[in-house]
Each structure stands twice: as structure tokens, then as C-alpha cells.
Design a protein around this motif. Sequence first.
Motif, PDB file in Angstrom:
ATOM      1  N   VAL A   1       0.840  -1.205   0.000  1.00 17.63           N
ATOM      2  CA  VAL A   1       0.000   0.000   0.000  1.00 17.63           C
ATOM      3  C   VAL A   1       0.874   1.254   0.000  1.00 17.63           C
ATOM      4  O   VAL A   1       0.599   2.216  -0.722  1.00 17.63           O
ATOM      5  CB  VAL A   1      -0.967  -0.011   1.203  1.00 17.63           C
ATOM      6  N   TYR A   2       1.955   1.255   0.783  1.00 18.27           N
ATOM      7  CA  TYR A   2       2.875   2.393   0.790  1.00 18.27           C
ATOM      8  C   TYR A   2       3.447   2.629  -0.607  1.00 18.27           C
ATOM      9  O   TYR A   2       3.500   3.772  -1.084  1.00 18.27           O
ATOM     10  CB  TYR A   2       4.009   2.169   1.796  1.00 18.27           C
ATOM     11  N   MET A   3       3.882   1.546  -1.262  1.00 23.22           N
ATOM     12  CA  MET A   3       4.469   1.697  -2.597  1.00 23.22           C
ATOM     13  C   MET A   3       3.444   2.217  -3.600  1.00 23.22           C
ATOM     14  O   MET A   3       3.767   3.034  -4.460  1.00 23.22           O
ATOM     15  CB  MET A   3       5.038   0.359  -3.071  1.00 23.22           C
TER      16      MET A   3
ATOM     17  N   VAL B   1       0.746   2.838  -9.345  1.00 19.83           N
ATOM     18  CA  VAL B   1       0.779   1.450  -9.804  1.00 19.83           C
ATOM     19  C   VAL B   1       1.950   1.227 -10.759  1.00 19.83           C
ATOM     20  O   VAL B   1       2.697   0.260 -10.627  1.00 19.83           O
ATOM     21  CB  VAL B   1      -0.557   1.073 -10.477  1.00 19.83           C
ATOM     22  N   ARG B   2       2.121   2.115 -11.690  1.00 19.79           N
ATOM     23  CA  ARG B   2       3.188   1.962 -12.680  1.00 19.79           C
ATOM     24  C   ARG B   2       4.573   2.029 -12.022  1.00 19.79           C
ATOM     25  O   ARG B   2       5.457   1.223 -12.304  1.00 19.79           O
ATOM     26  CB  ARG B   2       3.056   3.047 -13.742  1.00 19.79           C
ATOM     27  N   GLY B   3       4.769   2.992 -11.140  1.00 11.34           N
ATOM     28  CA  GLY B   3       6.056   3.128 -10.470  1.00 11.34           C
ATOM     29  C   GLY B   3       6.361   1.957  -9.552  1.00 11.34           C
ATOM     30  O   GLY B   3       7.505   1.520  -9.456  1.00 11.34           O
ATOM     31  N   ALA B   4       5.338   1.425  -8.867  1.00 17.33           N
ATOM     32  CA  ALA B   4       5.551   0.264  -8.001  1.00 17.33           C
ATOM     33  C   ALA B   4       5.924  -0.958  -8.829  1.00 17.33           C
ATOM     34  O   ALA B   4       6.795  -1.738  -8.444  1.00 17.33           O
ATOM     35  CB  ALA B   4       4.296  -0.016  -7.178  1.00 17.33           C
ATOM     36  N   PHE B   5       5.291  -1.115  -9.992  1.00 17.42           N
ATOM     37  CA  PHE B   5       5.642  -2.227 -10.867  1.00 17.42           C
ATOM     38  C   PHE B   5       7.044  -2.059 -11.425  1.00 17.42           C
ATOM     39  O   PHE B   5       7.820  -3.016 -11.484  1.00 17.42           O
ATOM     40  CB  PHE B   5       4.630  -2.358 -12.005  1.00 17.42           C
TER      41      PHE B   5
END
Length: 141
Positions: A118-120, A126-130
Amino acid sequence: MSARPEDDPLDRHALVVAVWLAGGFVAATLLSIGLERGSFVVTLAAFGAALAAFIGHVIVNEVFQTGFTPRELGLGLVGAVAGLVAIGLGGLVSPEFRATGFLPASLGLIGLAAAVIVYMLIRHGVRGAFDAFDVIRDFRR
């Protein structure tokens, strides 16, 4: 006396260490008591204390407008893997742990992993976490 900008990394490090020492001590104590007595609630409270320390670390990062350092990320990953291995081995070796401690410890680790995800998602989208986990792309031309 005013703070100097070159002292910011040292101040951030001191705050992060203070947050994790306090939260880690409470979490370790509660985990020891919870597993010793077979208490579901106390064991979950230990993971709640670890979650509170993680949230404190995120707050320190936001105050200093930084992210997690590579060493902090590595330490977190090693801690998570060590927890998974300990829970897995405890479940295989100890019938008492399997009966009383496996479920709350598993739920606690799942909760911590969910908090990190959730933090990420909040911080990077979503794109940056992936993209943080998409290392194959780094090897493409």
C-alpha cells in the motif's frame, strides 16, 4: 542555533534508528510473550508494533523528503525473508507453534507485506511500483 542542511542525513538516520529501536523492542517483547503463552492477540500486537515502527519510518522519510535507502531496503528484505523462514521452520518442527503461533505470525507477516505494498502504491503509483520490481526491462536494448 539553526540546523545545517549537511546535517540532515545524520538527523534522519538518528530518528530512524530511534523509531526502530523503540518499535522493535516493543515488537520483540510482545512476540516473545505471545509465542511463549500461545496468545493470538499478543502475537498480533507484536506485528502491530512493527507496523507502527514502519509507519514512523515513513513519516521520518516524508519530513526529510527522502525515500528508503538501498541499505534500508536490503535490511527490510532480509528481515522479511528471515521471518518467512522462521515461521516455515517453526511450522514444520514444532507442533506447539503449529497449533498456537503459526496463524497469528502468518497473518502478521501478511499484514506487514500489505502495508509495504500500500505504501508503494501510494508513493509511486501502480506503474512506479511495478517498475521498481521490473528488473528485466533494465537488460533490454
